[in-house]
Design a protein around this motif. Structure first.
Motif, PDB file in Angstrom:
ATOM      1  N   ALA A  30     -70.205 -37.848 -19.406  1.00  0.00           N
ATOM      2  CA  ALA A  30     -71.242 -37.788 -18.524  1.00  0.00           C
ATOM      3  C   ALA A  30     -72.514 -38.587 -19.141  1.00  0.00           C
ATOM      4  O   ALA A  30     -73.204 -39.263 -18.448  1.00  0.00           O
ATOM      5  N   LEU A  31     -72.686 -38.112 -20.259  1.00  0.00           N
ATOM      6  CA  LEU A  31     -74.111 -38.686 -20.648  1.00  0.00           C
ATOM      7  C   LEU A  31     -73.759 -40.263 -21.197  1.00  0.00           C
ATOM      8  O   LEU A  31     -74.881 -41.097 -20.657  1.00  0.00           O
ATOM      9  N   LEU A  32     -72.822 -40.969 -21.524  1.00  0.00           N
ATOM     10  CA  LEU A  32     -72.575 -42.242 -21.577  1.00  0.00           C
ATOM     11  C   LEU A  32     -72.572 -43.049 -20.160  1.00  0.00           C
ATOM     12  O   LEU A  32     -73.253 -43.956 -20.014  1.00  0.00           O
ATOM     13  N   ILE A  33     -72.045 -42.357 -19.353  1.00  0.00           N
ATOM     14  CA  ILE A  33     -71.982 -42.928 -18.010  1.00  0.00           C
ATOM     15  C   ILE A  33     -73.517 -43.091 -17.569  1.00  0.00           C
ATOM     16  O   ILE A  33     -74.065 -43.982 -16.835  1.00  0.00           O
ATOM     17  N   TRP A  34     -74.383 -42.063 -17.924  1.00  0.00           N
ATOM     18  CA  TRP A  34     -75.520 -41.879 -17.480  1.00  0.00           C
ATOM     19  C   TRP A  34     -76.374 -43.128 -17.947  1.00  0.00           C
ATOM     20  O   TRP A  34     -77.141 -43.504 -17.230  1.00  0.00           O
ATOM     21  N   ARG A  35     -76.340 -43.172 -19.291  1.00  0.00           N
ATOM     22  CA  ARG A  35     -77.062 -44.207 -20.051  1.00  0.00           C
ATOM     23  C   ARG A  35     -76.397 -45.542 -20.008  1.00  0.00           C
ATOM     24  O   ARG A  35     -77.195 -46.451 -20.569  1.00  0.00           O
ATOM     25  N   TRP A  36     -75.415 -45.836 -19.443  1.00  0.00           N
ATOM     26  CA  TRP A  36     -74.658 -46.983 -19.468  1.00  0.00           C
ATOM     27  C   TRP A  36     -75.632 -48.242 -19.200  1.00  0.00           C
ATOM     28  O   TRP A  36     -75.480 -49.067 -20.187  1.00  0.00           O
ATOM     29  N   PRO A  37     -76.331 -48.238 -18.020  1.00  0.00           N
ATOM     30  CA  PRO A  37     -77.259 -49.359 -17.826  1.00  0.00           C
ATOM     31  C   PRO A  37     -78.170 -49.608 -19.152  1.00  0.00           C
ATOM     32  O   PRO A  37     -78.787 -50.881 -18.834  1.00  0.00           O
ATOM     33  N   GLU A  38     -78.427 -48.539 -19.604  1.00  0.00           N
ATOM     34  CA  GLU A  38     -79.804 -48.859 -20.630  1.00  0.00           C
ATOM     35  C   GLU A  38     -79.025 -49.732 -21.883  1.00  0.00           C
ATOM     36  O   GLU A  38     -79.779 -49.809 -22.854  1.00  0.00           O
ATOM     37  N   LEU A  39     -77.944 -49.558 -22.047  1.00  0.00           N
ATOM     38  CA  LEU A  39     -77.335 -50.021 -23.411  1.00  0.00           C
ATOM     39  C   LEU A  39     -76.663 -51.337 -23.281  1.00  0.00           C
ATOM     40  O   LEU A  39     -76.001 -51.927 -24.052  1.00  0.00           O
ATOM     41  N   ARG A  40     -77.232 -52.387 -22.488  1.00  0.00           N
ATOM     42  CA  ARG A  40     -76.776 -53.603 -22.397  1.00  0.00           C
ATOM     43  C   ARG A  40     -76.871 -54.516 -23.637  1.00  0.00           C
ATOM     44  O   ARG A  40     -77.937 -54.210 -24.059  1.00  0.00           O
ATOM     45  N   GLY A  41     -76.257 -55.568 -23.757  1.00  0.00           N
ATOM     46  CA  GLY A  41     -76.326 -56.327 -25.126  1.00  0.00           C
ATOM     47  C   GLY A  41     -77.537 -57.375 -24.732  1.00  0.00           C
ATOM     48  O   GLY A  41     -77.882 -57.593 -23.616  1.00  0.00           O
ATOM     49  N   GLU A  42     -77.812 -57.925 -25.870  1.00  0.00           N
ATOM     50  CA  GLU A  42     -79.216 -58.692 -26.018  1.00  0.00           C
ATOM     51  C   GLU A  42     -78.576 -60.157 -25.870  1.00  0.00           C
ATOM     52  O   GLU A  42     -79.346 -61.018 -25.241  1.00  0.00           O
ATOM     53  N   THR A  43     -77.477 -60.392 -26.611  1.00  0.00           N
ATOM     54  CA  THR A  43     -77.374 -62.063 -26.933  1.00  0.00           C
ATOM     55  C   THR A  43     -76.055 -62.429 -26.209  1.00  0.00           C
ATOM     56  O   THR A  43     -75.291 -61.506 -25.857  1.00  0.00           O
TER      57      THR A  43
END
Lengths: 687, 190, 165
Positions: A345-358
């Motif tokens: 649940a935590l992972l799905i919740w924060r998923w959008p904020e974990l995007r890569g940079e390069t």
């Protein structure tokens, strides 16, 4: 009295950890530094508390307090003191205390660090670690209490913590049942603690990952903080696995080191994800990619630890190692259910904020190869996981019990393992960000030629087996390339710094410990692969019943049966039957071997201890299978010749060196350069 | 476990991925729950009818010269099913007592003893049956169907008492130590 | 890369095929080695996870004797294995027979790995679609360096060393 004391301390510890979790939680919610600090101190208190309780347990174990049922089950008067101490983790309830002890030790260690820059992580790390400690303590306090004692009651003897009826007397058996003979081997004395250390220390990266998810501080900070923890956890886990293999080879008497038993696989699965994590985390550090994936890997690793423990202790799978029927199953089940759901649940919740940079620049860049490496590790994980749970699925859907044994795993994983070895060879040559066939080719052609030469020599002198040749070629290629890396680095230093070659080599390694430690590990893996290829492909065996003076021939060896003696060691409650065989090779006498069977009367258990003659070329592994009564003195021997298997153990020693090089604490581990910025990234490929 | 959503527009986890993840998690937990339940209930359910199974008797150990029967054929009789194996030492302790008890019941025809031989070889079974002069019907536990129907989990020997209606009434784990104990065991169903 | 993988897979599958060869039959009493060659492939339900040829329990000794008897009777390896399957069920085999429901165990892992590979290559492609093609060339070396200028790895490495001085 002592038992009550030990139990009392456990209960107090249990309450303290509960307080710590609650205080940390509210401290974080209300941003109360005071509450968090109080939680931290409570957590620090748990380690001395559990230590006191554990010391009490050890005292009871060492001093033959057989009124305590755990002491009765795992020790006996004939056992030496060191075995009585290590019996601590020889049974279910004791080993749960051991887990809790290690867990709280690690938690205390991590809460002692300087938190100034990462203070927002602290309460959540305490919450996650605290819940885990609480859970294990809860198991011990409510279900598997090691301080339970025997009481004399009307109907006989009843195990219970406190007097079951008023005025009941303690019952003290004259002697204990003694530790399972299989667990009395020195390897078994250190194998479980190593494995447990590995299991438990993965809780720290896990706690940081969860803390990062909860706080939303999902930059690389949590990874920097836990990198070294992960390496140490991995060290313990790897070492535990190797020791387990060695133990099996020395004690189980089936000529092998790894049987693809569900319990072994349960310990191997977190190792797979942990290894994948150690690689992919570098991509996040260098390139800012794969934030999701690393989070998943860390969570998966610890989940597999908990899941494996559940599988092996709840009786869900039956297996040679399984602890018999146990009351902790349901509670464990709830724990893994809740922790899996929470993590996902935590992972799905924060998923959008974990995007890569390069973005990536080449399919051959090091990060792309690392990803391929991850894919292979995950592939092996899928095979292992599926193989372990399939018998359950089959029974549930068809009612048919099935065995999933070594042939399944070996056939399925062999291509993946060889692909991994190959990747291991070429990946260090690729650069971060970009590589082309040309750059790769330029740096590997010498090693490729050398490997080809080795292959030709092997083909002429040693074997025509295609599988083996492919395997050895990859191994040789990997070793040459890695050595070439050392050589190039040292040469470069030699030129620029004017140092001698060996000074340069030493300085090179000590300045880039993670990199060159990693390379040492790679070489050790290749050496281990030699051993594995040797025993898997070239193992030969024979069995025969011999009269005195007769001999068996196998792979150039002649094994002649000389004599056999059987005697009781009353003090230890063991009957030894020991054969003496003479070993010749090409007519030359090489010495004698003493395979034996130890019969433990108390446990009604036989142990078949091989007589082993180990050389770099091969192991001559002789087992005494059976013998006839005194009159004929005939005996049946089973003999294995395991070519090259010693390289497995040599590789594991080198492996240890490699991890120590990579993981040894720096003076200031925090003070490492932050990830290079875009402009300087091009030049930092060598780190 | 996907890395697919790297474009800025689709940021969250696609709903179908979420569904797949949750469904597999629930499936996994359900599977574990099943395993756990199986591990924790080692015995067939007492006071419940026993599911039917086939018995293919060893030669010379048939029931009324019938080579193959079903458990349900014994409706109306009390059935004592003793699971044993020739490699099992504790079984040898109770074998003479079982045979002795059988001698006292066999003529009345009210109680039937059936030996079920678990994971054994014909040679080993024959040797064992001859050694202890066993005369009551005996059958191998083909594919372990009988022992898993009865939820045998612990070890051999185990003895199951099934009453006239085919209901499981009692289970004894481990060997009997006397004929009296066997009588008392059977009397529950009488 | 993919091709190499394929070749390896193929080679290892070939190698796997060659390992399970049968033993010839003759009229002499069966040797321990002949018995073990068959026992190796069987798993007795009494000692799970241990192949029959090395399992020390009494039950397994009986099983090995059974194999010996059947070999002496002239039964083939397949007949003997089949006998054990009929008597004790599929669980005596080291692997579930590839039929019916059991196909899942053989099909699912490759499917998952394949899906993983597809996801990986798609993501890689997505990431590698060039935004700015950064020049692959690294910083050139100073002239005095003895290293081959082509060896960009080494030159980078020396860069690094200089930085760390």
């Amino acid at each position: 009295m002592l038992a009550e004391f030990g139990y009392g301390v456990l209960v107090v510890t249990f309450l303290v950890t509960i307080y710590s979790v609650i205080a940390a939680y509210y401290g974080a919610r209300t941003k109360s530094t005071k509450l968090v600090e109080s939680a931290r101190r409570a957590m620090l208190l748990t380690f001395p508390l559990i230590s006191v309780s554990a010391a009490t347990l050890i005292y009871l174990l060492v001093n033959n307090h057989y009124e305590v049922s755990f002491v009765y089950e795992v020790t006996s008067r004939s056992m030496p003191t060191y075995l009585k101490i290590t019996a601590w983790w020889g049974g279910q309830s004791g080993s749960l205390v051991f887990w809790a002890f290690l867990l709280s030790g690690f938690t205390s260690a991590v809460t002692l660090r300087k938190w100034d820059r990462d203070i927002e992580f602290l309460p959540w790390v305490i919450v996650v670690c605290g819940i885990t400690v609480t859970f294990f303590l809860g198991l011990v306090v409510f279900y598997e209490n090691p301080f339970t004692r025997f009481w004399q009651v009307a109907g006989g003897v009843e195990p219970s913590m406190f007097a079951p009826i008023a005025g009941a007397q303690l019952f003290t058996p004259a002697d204990g049942r003694g530790l399972n003979p299989l667990l009395r081997h020195p390897g078994m004395v250190i194998h479980p603690p190593m494995l447990y250390l590995g299991f438990v220390s993965f809780v720290i990266p896990y706690a940081f990952a969860i803390a990062a998810l909860i706080t939303g501080r999902t930059d690389d900070r949590w990874i920097r903080l836990t990198r070294r923890w992960t390496l140490w956890a991995w060290l313990f886990l790897s070492f535990g696995l190797v020791l387990g293999g060695r133990w099996a080879y020395d004690v189980l008497g089936w000529g092998g080191y790894w049987g693809w038993d569900p319990v072994e696989i349960a310990a191997f699965m977190p190792w797979l994800t942990g290894t994948a994590f150690l690689h992919s985390v570098m991509i996040q550090e260098k390139r800012g990619l794969l934030k999701h994936w690393n989070m998943i890997l860390v969570i998966l690793t610890y989940s597999l630890v908990i899941f494996g423990t559940f599988l092996t202790r709840s009786g869900v799978l039956s297996s040679v190692h399984a602890f018999a029927e146990s009351a902790i199953g349901p509670l464990f089940f709830i724990f893994i259910g809740v922790s899996f759901v929470a993590a996902i649940a935590l992972l799905i919740w924060r998923w959008p904020e974990l995007r890569g940079e390069t973005e990536m620049k080449s399919m051959l860049s090091r990060e792309a190869l690392f990803l391929l490496n991850n894919l292979l590790f995950m592939g092996i994980l899928v095979i292992c996981f599926w193989g372990v749970i399939f018998p359950l699925i089959s029974e549930l859907f068809t009612g048919q019990k099935v065995t999933v044994g070594p042939p399944f795993y070996e056939r399925a994983t062999a291509p993946l393992f060889s692909a991994l070895l190959f990747l291991m060879a070429i990946a260090p040559l690729s650069a971060w960000g970009h590589s082309t066939i040309q750059t790769l080719g330029r740096s590997m052609w010498k090693s490729a030629i050398a490997a080809a030469v080795v292959t030709v020599i092997l083909f002429i002198t040693f074997t025509q087996n295609i599988g083996a040749l492919v395997g050895f070629t990859i191994v040789a290629f990997a070793i040459f390339i890695t050595l070439q890396e050392f050589w190039r680095g040292a040469r470069a230093r030699q030129k620029t710094q004017g140092e001698g070659f060996f000074t340069a080599l030493a300085r090179l390694t000590s300045r880039n410990r993670r990199r060159y430690g990693g390379y040492i590990i790679h070489i050790s893996m290749a050496l281990m692969a030699i051993g594995i290829l040797g025993i898997e492909i070239f193992q030969s065996e024979t069995q025969g019943t011999l009269a005195q003076g007769e001999a068996l021939d196998i792979a150039g060896y002649t094994v002649e049966y000389r004599e056999l003696a059987s005697w009781d060691n009353a003090g230890e409650g063991v009957n030894y039957t020991r054969a003496v065989v003479d070993v010749f090779k090409d007519g030359i006498y090489l010495g004698e071997l003493n395979p034996r069977i130890d019969y433990y009367a108390e446990a009604q258990q036989n142990m078949t201890i091989p007589g082993n003659r180990s050389t770099l070329r091969d192991d001559l592994y002789v087992l005494l299978v059976d013998w006839q009564p005194v009159s004929s003195m005939g005996a049946t021997f089973k003999i294995y010749v395991n070519p090259l298997v010693n390289w497995l153990w040599i590789g594991s020693l080198l492996f240890l060196v490699g991890i120590l090089v990579a993981a040894w604490p720096d003076k200031d581990p925090e003070n490492e350069p932050v990830r290079v910025t875009r402009s300087s990234r091009q030049t930092s490929a060598a780190d | 476990m996907t890395e697919t959503n790297n474009t800025p527009k689709r940021v969250g986890v696609p709903i179908w991925v979420q569904i797949v993840i949750w469904v597999s998690l629930v499936g996994l937990l359900a599977l574990m729950g099943f395993g756990l339940q199986r591990a924790r209930n080692p015995m067939a359910e007492l006071d419940q009818p026993v599911p039917d199974f086939n018995l293919v008797f060893y030669e010379g150990y048939e029931y009324n010269n019938t080579a193959e029967m079903k458990l349900s054929d014994f409706q109306g009789k009390i059935v004592v099913i003793n699971i044993w194996a020739s490699w099992c030492k504790p079984c040898e302790q109770e074998a003479p007592e079982l045979e002795q008890a059988w001698q006292s019941y066999k003529d009345a025809g009210e109680v039937v003893f059936i030996g079920v031989d678990y994971v054994d070889t014909p040679a080993g079974a024959n040797e064992y049956l001859t050694k202890f002069n066993i005369t009551f019907p005996n059958a191998p536990d083909l594919k372990s169907v009988i022992s898993s129907t009865l939820n045998r989990q612990m070890g051999v020997p185990e003895t199951y008492l099934i009453d006239r209606e085919g209901v499981l009434r009692q289970v004894k784990i481990g060997p009997f130590s006397s004929v009296e104990e066997i009588d008392a065991f059977i009397n529950i169903a009488r | 890369m993919k091709k190499t993988l394929l070749i390896f897979t193929f080679v290892f599958m070939l190698a796997a095929l060659f390992t399970g060869t049968a033993l010839a039959q003759d009229s002499t009493p069966p040797t321990d080695n002949e018995v073990n060659a068959i026992a190796k492939q069987l798993y007795c339900p009494v000692c799970e996870s241990t192949p029959l040829d090395v399992c020390p329990t009494e039950a397994c000794k009986d099983w090995r004797e059974q194999i010996r008897t059947m070999l002496a009777e002239g039964k083939t390896e397949d007949e003997i294995l089949q006998h054990f399957v009929d008597q004790y069920g599929d669980r005596v085999m080291a692997e579930p027979p590839a039929k019916g429901f059991n196909w899942i165990i053989y099909l699912l892992p490759p499917i998952i790995i394949l899906i993983g590979a597809i996801i990986l290559f798609r993501s890689l492609k997505e990431w590698t679609t060039p935004k700015v093609v950064a020049a692959g060339s690294s910083v050139e070396n100073e002239a005095g360096e003895a290293s081959t200028p082509k060896d960009e790895y080494l030159s980078k490495f020396e860069e690094e060393l200089k930085k760390r001085k």
